[in-house]
Design a protein around this motif. Structure first.
Motif, PDB file in Angstrom:
ATOM      1  N   LEU A 112       0.831  -1.199   0.000  1.00 16.58           N
ATOM      2  CA  LEU A 112       0.000   0.000   0.000  1.00 16.58           C
ATOM      3  C   LEU A 112       0.865   1.248   0.000  1.00 16.58           C
ATOM      4  CD1 LEU A 112      -2.861   1.233   0.139  1.00 16.58           C
ATOM      5  CD2 LEU A 112      -2.713   1.062   2.637  1.00 16.58           C
ATOM      6  N   ASP A 113       1.998   1.205   0.686  1.00 15.82           N
ATOM      7  CA  ASP A 113       2.902   2.355   0.706  1.00 15.82           C
ATOM      8  C   ASP A 113       3.446   2.655  -0.686  1.00 15.82           C
ATOM      9  OD1 ASP A 113       4.249  -0.088   0.809  1.00 15.82           O
ATOM     10  OD2 ASP A 113       6.015   0.771   1.771  1.00 15.82           O
ATOM     11  N   VAL A 114       3.679   1.605  -1.481  1.00 21.46           N
ATOM     12  CA  VAL A 114       4.176   1.797  -2.841  1.00 21.46           C
ATOM     13  C   VAL A 114       3.107   2.454  -3.710  1.00 21.46           C
ATOM     14  CG1 VAL A 114       5.060   0.631  -4.899  1.00 21.46           C
ATOM     15  CG2 VAL A 114       5.726  -0.170  -2.624  1.00 21.46           C
ATOM     16  N   VAL A 115       1.876   1.958  -3.604  1.00 20.57           N
ATOM     17  CA  VAL A 115       0.768   2.512  -4.387  1.00 20.57           C
ATOM     18  C   VAL A 115       0.580   3.994  -4.101  1.00 20.57           C
ATOM     19  CG1 VAL A 115      -1.747   2.450  -4.639  1.00 20.57           C
ATOM     20  CG2 VAL A 115      -0.447   0.324  -4.678  1.00 20.57           C
ATOM     21  N   LEU A 116       0.776   4.386  -2.840  1.00 24.02           N
ATOM     22  CA  LEU A 116       0.522   5.768  -2.424  1.00 24.02           C
ATOM     23  C   LEU A 116       1.783   6.626  -2.386  1.00 24.02           C
ATOM     24  CD1 LEU A 116      -1.978   4.981   0.475  1.00 24.02           C
ATOM     25  CD2 LEU A 116      -2.537   5.986  -1.747  1.00 24.02           C
ATOM     26  N   ASN A 117       2.900   6.052  -2.785  1.00 26.02           N
ATOM     27  CA  ASN A 117       4.176   6.776  -2.794  1.00 26.02           C
ATOM     28  C   ASN A 117       4.520   7.326  -1.409  1.00 26.02           C
ATOM     29  OD1 ASN A 117       6.511   7.639  -4.138  1.00 26.02           O
ATOM     30  ND2 ASN A 117       5.653   9.655  -4.566  1.00 26.02           N
ATOM     31  N   LEU A 118       4.334   6.489  -0.406  1.00 27.55           N
ATOM     32  CA  LEU A 118       4.638   6.869   0.974  1.00 27.55           C
ATOM     33  C   LEU A 118       5.906   6.158   1.432  1.00 27.55           C
ATOM     34  CD1 LEU A 118       1.061   6.666   2.558  1.00 27.55           C
ATOM     35  CD2 LEU A 118       2.306   8.729   1.892  1.00 27.55           C
ATOM     36  N   TYR A 119       6.627   6.818   2.303  1.00 30.16           N
ATOM     37  CA  TYR A 119       7.852   6.241   2.854  1.00 30.16           C
ATOM     38  C   TYR A 119       7.748   6.277   4.380  1.00 30.16           C
ATOM     39  CZ  TYR A 119       9.574   6.836  -1.897  1.00 30.16           C
ATOM     40  OH  TYR A 119       9.728   6.770  -3.265  1.00 30.16           O
ATOM     41  N   VAL A 163      -0.547   3.984 -11.731  1.00 31.79           N
ATOM     42  CA  VAL A 163       0.279   3.001 -11.033  1.00 31.79           C
ATOM     43  C   VAL A 163       1.757   3.327 -11.217  1.00 31.79           C
ATOM     44  CG1 VAL A 163       0.995   0.586 -11.010  1.00 31.79           C
ATOM     45  CG2 VAL A 163      -1.442   1.164 -11.114  1.00 31.79           C
ATOM     46  N   GLN A 164       2.138   3.632 -12.440  1.00 31.73           N
ATOM     47  CA  GLN A 164       3.533   3.938 -12.715  1.00 31.73           C
ATOM     48  C   GLN A 164       3.999   5.194 -11.990  1.00 31.73           C
ATOM     49  OE1 GLN A 164       3.500   4.069 -17.005  1.00 31.73           O
ATOM     50  NE2 GLN A 164       3.933   1.866 -17.215  1.00 31.73           N
ATOM     51  N   LYS A 165       3.095   6.159 -11.856  1.00 30.96           N
ATOM     52  CA  LYS A 165       3.444   7.409 -11.174  1.00 30.96           C
ATOM     53  C   LYS A 165       3.193   7.338  -9.671  1.00 30.96           C
ATOM     54  CE  LYS A 165       2.824  10.529 -15.108  1.00 30.96           C
ATOM     55  NZ  LYS A 165       2.147  11.742 -15.624  1.00 30.96           N
ATOM     56  N   ARG A 166       2.676   6.192  -9.217  1.00 30.90           N
ATOM     57  CA  ARG A 166       2.379   5.975  -7.797  1.00 30.90           C
ATOM     58  C   ARG A 166       1.437   7.059  -7.276  1.00 30.90           C
ATOM     59  NH1 ARG A 166       8.198   4.483  -5.187  1.00 30.90           N
ATOM     60  NH2 ARG A 166       6.919   4.249  -3.327  1.00 30.90           N
ATOM     61  N   GLN A 167       0.371   7.265  -8.031  1.00 26.73           N
ATOM     62  CA  GLN A 167      -0.661   8.226  -7.666  1.00 26.73           C
ATOM     63  C   GLN A 167      -2.031   7.559  -7.744  1.00 26.73           C
ATOM     64  OE1 GLN A 167       1.250  11.635 -10.372  1.00 26.73           O
ATOM     65  NE2 GLN A 167      -0.446  12.404  -9.138  1.00 26.73           N
ATOM     66  N   LEU A 168      -2.995   8.172  -7.089  1.00 23.81           N
ATOM     67  CA  LEU A 168      -4.375   7.723  -7.194  1.00 23.81           C
ATOM     68  C   LEU A 168      -4.927   8.140  -8.550  1.00 23.81           C
ATOM     69  CD1 LEU A 168      -5.607   8.873  -3.686  1.00 23.81           C
ATOM     70  CD2 LEU A 168      -5.189   6.509  -4.384  1.00 23.81           C
ATOM     71  N   VAL A 169      -5.635   7.242  -9.211  1.00 22.97           N
ATOM     72  CA  VAL A 169      -6.232   7.615 -10.493  1.00 22.97           C
ATOM     73  C   VAL A 169      -7.303   8.677 -10.285  1.00 22.97           C
ATOM     74  CG1 VAL A 169      -8.069   5.847 -10.549  1.00 22.97           C
ATOM     75  CG2 VAL A 169      -7.040   6.650 -12.685  1.00 22.97           C
ATOM     76  N   LEU A 170      -7.948   8.702  -9.115  1.00 22.66           N
ATOM     77  CA  LEU A 170      -8.948   9.723  -8.829  1.00 22.66           C
ATOM     78  C   LEU A 170      -8.338  11.112  -8.767  1.00 22.66           C
ATOM     79  CD1 LEU A 170     -10.833   7.267  -8.056  1.00 22.66           C
ATOM     80  CD2 LEU A 170     -11.794   8.792  -6.334  1.00 22.66           C
ATOM     81  N   GLU A 171      -7.046  11.193  -8.449  1.00 25.84           N
ATOM     82  CA  GLU A 171      -6.395  12.498  -8.390  1.00 25.84           C
ATOM     83  C   GLU A 171      -5.689  12.831  -9.698  1.00 25.84           C
ATOM     84  OE1 GLU A 171      -4.009  12.935  -4.819  1.00 25.84           O
ATOM     85  OE2 GLU A 171      -5.860  13.563  -3.835  1.00 25.84           O
ATOM     86  N   LEU A 172      -5.066  11.827 -10.327  1.00 26.73           N
ATOM     87  CA  LEU A 172      -4.332  12.074 -11.562  1.00 26.73           C
ATOM     88  C   LEU A 172      -5.278  12.287 -12.736  1.00 26.73           C
ATOM     89  CD1 LEU A 172      -1.491  12.219 -12.804  1.00 26.73           C
ATOM     90  CD2 LEU A 172      -1.658   9.756 -13.259  1.00 26.73           C
TER      91      LEU A 172
END
Length: 266
Positions: free
Chosen positions: A60-67, A236-245
């Motif tokens: 989930l951290d990868v999907v959301l680009n969280l560290y 997915v490639q940009k590690r962003q939510l599609v609802l936001e991108l």
């Protein structure tokens, strides 16, 4: 003894609506769906938490680009408090992230079970909706995580292997957890309406071969489908939510529709 005249009744604690998201088969977009569904629910003004229950193989951290510096592992081992592990995520919701590569959490030991329950009970009064993002398959850890939720969304794709695993998951949840109703969402559909056709097909097979402890076949509540969409691959490639991108994309509209139907069936 009667209560004093000026006393007021205690306000009951309102607990979160708890929804597990599971799939049977891996690789169907479950974590990505969970994150975007959380964002869609948050847009409705709800306080939403995604609990990453994919213990040991979390992404989930990868999907959301969280560290994250603090995860559930740190809470489990007493190195951090629960409040420190609840993090804000893009999309306006909160997350409790699990650590990756933790072999000790791949089995449902009494310690893992007790720790999950303690954390789950602690967060339920703090949110309106809690989404439990489970691991793939039907391991003891996955089934226990599902058992903590009042509702279950089974995510499938039109692929035969996904359909077979979705059926197996439904059968296990009916027989082992006496589930009488399960939500179904179909991801990556080629045409609008394919998801409802798949749901009807699955329902026919379930009614023929599956019964819970009461001898009743579980009912599949169709929440919608999400179309194949290049916007998802880009997100997915940009590690962003599609609802936001790409909020106006077909995939985003599909997720929003699922969220709307889920709330309507409360």
């Amino acid at each position: 003894m009667s209560a004093p005249a000026n006393s007021t009744p205690a306000t009951p604690v309102r607990l979160a609506r708890t929804v597990a998201i599971t799939s049977g088969k891996g690789g169907v977009g479950k974590t990505f769906f969970s994150a975007n569904l959380a964002a869609a629910l948050a847009r409705q003004g709800l306080k939403v938490l995604v609990l990453d229950a994919d213990l040991g193989l979390a992404n989930l951290d990868v999907v959301l680009n969280l560290y994250p510096k603090i995860t559930l592992h740190d809470v489990f081992t007493g190195k951090a408090q629960l409040e420190e592990a609840i993090l804000p995520a893009p999309g306006g919701f909160s997350v409790l992230l699990a650590g990756s590569g933790l072999v000790e959490y791949s089995r449902l030991t009494p310690e893992v079970r007790d720790q999950l329950v303690t954390i789950f009970e602690a967060v339920k009064p703090r949110f309106d909706v809690i989404l439990i993002d489970t691991g793939a398959g039907i391991s003891d850890v996955v089934l226990y995580a599902v058992s903590m939720a009042h509702e279950v969304i089974v995510l499938a794709t039109p692929e035969p292997t996904s359909m077979t695993d979705a059926y197996a998951t439904i059968k296990v949840l009916a027989t082992q957890q006496s589930r009488e109703q399960l939500h179904l969402v179909v991801n990556q559909v080629a045409r609008s309406g394919d998801g409802r056709t798949i749901c009807n097909q699955l329902q026919q097979v379930v009614e023929r071969f599956v019964q819970n402890a009461s001898g009743v076949a579980p009912k599949l509540s169709y929440l919608g489908d999400i179309p194949q969409d290049n916007s998802v691959r880009e997100a997915v490639q940009k590690r962003q939510l599609v609802l936001e991108l790409h909020p106006g994309s077909a995939a985003s509209q599909g997720v929003v529709q699922v969220a709307t139907r889920l709330l309507a069936r409360n």
